[in-house]
Design an enzyme around this catalytic site. Structure first.
Site, PDB file in Angstrom:
ATOM      1  N   ARG A 170      -4.816  -5.037  -1.800  1.00 19.88           N
ATOM      2  CA  ARG A 170      -5.846  -4.275  -1.067  1.00 19.88           C
ATOM      3  C   ARG A 170      -6.989  -3.897  -1.994  1.00 19.88           C
ATOM      4  O   ARG A 170      -8.154  -3.987  -1.615  1.00 19.88           O
ATOM      5  CB  ARG A 170      -5.239  -3.029  -0.405  1.00 19.88           C
ATOM      6  CG  ARG A 170      -4.336  -3.385   0.763  1.00 19.88           C
ATOM      7  CD  ARG A 170      -3.730  -2.158   1.402  1.00 19.88           C
ATOM      8  NE  ARG A 170      -2.954  -1.428   0.403  1.00 19.88           N
ATOM      9  CZ  ARG A 170      -2.651  -0.152   0.465  1.00 19.88           C
ATOM     10  NH1 ARG A 170      -3.064   0.580   1.493  1.00 19.88           N
ATOM     11  NH2 ARG A 170      -1.929   0.418  -0.462  1.00 19.88           N
ATOM     12  N   ASN A 223      -2.090  -2.204   4.881  1.00 16.55           N
ATOM     13  CA  ASN A 223      -0.792  -2.874   4.933  1.00 16.55           C
ATOM     14  C   ASN A 223      -0.228  -2.769   6.340  1.00 16.55           C
ATOM     15  O   ASN A 223      -0.386  -1.741   7.011  1.00 16.55           O
ATOM     16  CB  ASN A 223       0.198  -2.233   3.953  1.00 16.55           C
ATOM     17  CG  ASN A 223      -0.099  -2.569   2.516  1.00 16.55           C
ATOM     18  OD1 ASN A 223      -0.750  -3.558   2.205  1.00 16.55           O
ATOM     19  ND2 ASN A 223       0.372  -1.733   1.606  1.00 16.55           N
TER      20      ASN A 223
END
Length: 88
Positions: free
Chosen positions: A18, A36
């Site tokens: 990320r 996520n």
């Protein structure tokens, strides 16, 4: 300006993916967010110029030293309001 939902599958959680996506989005002037998912994938909503989006996706597909991208699914979505790229 184009807007997409992008699902990234592979080894993409717990490996800095990320953060990598956020840094790459800044490089290519992409706005939106990344988070996520419970199935082990990563979900993104991205928005920017089509050429920048193509370059962004090509870069994230390479992954980081610890991640591995097996599959990316990109779907057109309606435009949204954003002025940065956030990690959720």
């Amino acid at each position: 300006m184009k807007s997409y939902q992008v699902n990234v599958f592979g080894i993409v959680q717990g490996v800095g993916f990320r953060w990598f996506a956020q840094q790459t989005a800044r490089t290519y002037h992409i706005v939106g967010w990344v988070k996520n998912e419970s199935n082990g994938s990563v979900l993104m909503h991205i928005q920017g110029k089509e050429t920048d989006i193509i370059d962004f996706i090509a870069t994230i597909q390479q992954g980081t030293g610890f991640s591995r991208v097996d599959k990316i699914i990109k779907e057109v979505i309606i435009p949204f309001d954003a002025n940065s790229f956030a990690i959720r």
